[in-house]
Design a protein around this motif. Structure first.
Motif: not given
Length: 254
Positions: A233-254
């Motif tokens: 099963e997917i570890d939701e919290m760990r995945t969410a933490t990574k996505i939020i960190g990538d977003w807040q660190n400017g790694l995802l371009l909109v």
């Protein structure tokens, strides 16, 4: 909150020019109407500084500048490569029209929009203390930028009556460790990326998205990162933490 209001009013009163620093990804959400009204009431010149412009497309930047320029002079900044800093310096000098003494420039904005980074970009050296952790700046710091420009660096201005932690997560005001619902915030980030730059989301996580559903995308990213629990099963919290960190660190371009 009272202390923040007092701090803001004090900076506005003392400054010759005000900079309202906003996040290019959320220019409207990171503007503060209370601050703008107070600046206008006191008839102080102010400049809207759109920071983190390297994180959005040129088309989006042009639309944002066209709209916000009707309110105040608007300058793009990328603290990452210092683009726009010379233009901002010139705009400060033009807006103040003061001779014989330093121009006192007040910098205001939400936590984590990059106020200290903007100052360092203009000065050309690391003079204002910075940190990826929101709320890093404590009290008012004076920073000499040369050419008769003196900055007043301030802590982030938290919006009055702002209690929406989802918005705070998107803006980087709270990191994943301080969010009650990291999964919900991650899903909002995914929704925004799907709507504005799906290709960048696929490229960054090296996936071909199989569904437009944000939760399915979160699961797919979790599998790609091998964030699995027992029974696969997917570890939701760990995945969410990574996505939020990538977003807040400017790694995802909109």
């Amino acid at each position: 909150m009272t202390s923040y209001k007092a701090l803001v009013k004090d900076v506005i009163n003392k400054a010759d020019v005000l900079l309202e620093v906003v996040d290019a990804r959320f220019p409207d959400e990171t503007r503060n109407s209370e601050v703008e009204k107070e600046i206008i009431r006191l008839k102080k010149p102010f400049i809207i500084v759109i920071n983190k412009c390297d994180l959005v497309s040129k088309e989006k930047l042009d639309k944002t500048k066209s709209r916000l320029s009707r309110i105040a002079p608007t300058v793009f900044i990328s603290s990452k490569d210092r683009s726009g800093t010379t233009m901002l310096r010139h705009q400060i000098l033009a807006s103040a029209c003061i001779k014989g003494r330093d121009i006192l420039v007040g910098t205001l904005g939400y936590p984590n929009v990059g106020k200290s980074s903007v100052i360092n970009g203009v000065t050309g050296r690391h003079r204002a203390s910075t940190s990826p952790v929101s709320g890093h700046t404590k009290g008012v710091q004076h920073v000499d930028a040369g050419s008769h420009i003196m900055f007043m660096d301030t802590p982030g201005v938290i919006p009055f009556d702002e209690n929406d932690e989802y918005v705070q997560g998107l803006l980087g005001i709270k990191d994943s460790t301080h969010l009650k619902d990291p999964v919900g915030v991650a899903l909002m980030i995914i929704d925004k990326m799907l709507a504005e730059n799906r290709t960048a989301l696929e490229s960054f996580y090296n996936v071909t998205l199989e569904s437009p559903d944000s939760y399915s995308v979160l699961e797919q990213i979790g599998r790609k990162c091998n964030f699995l629990q027992k029974k696969g099963e997917i570890d939701e919290m760990r995945t969410a933490t990574k996505i939020i960190g990538d977003w807040q660190n400017g790694l995802l371009l909109v």
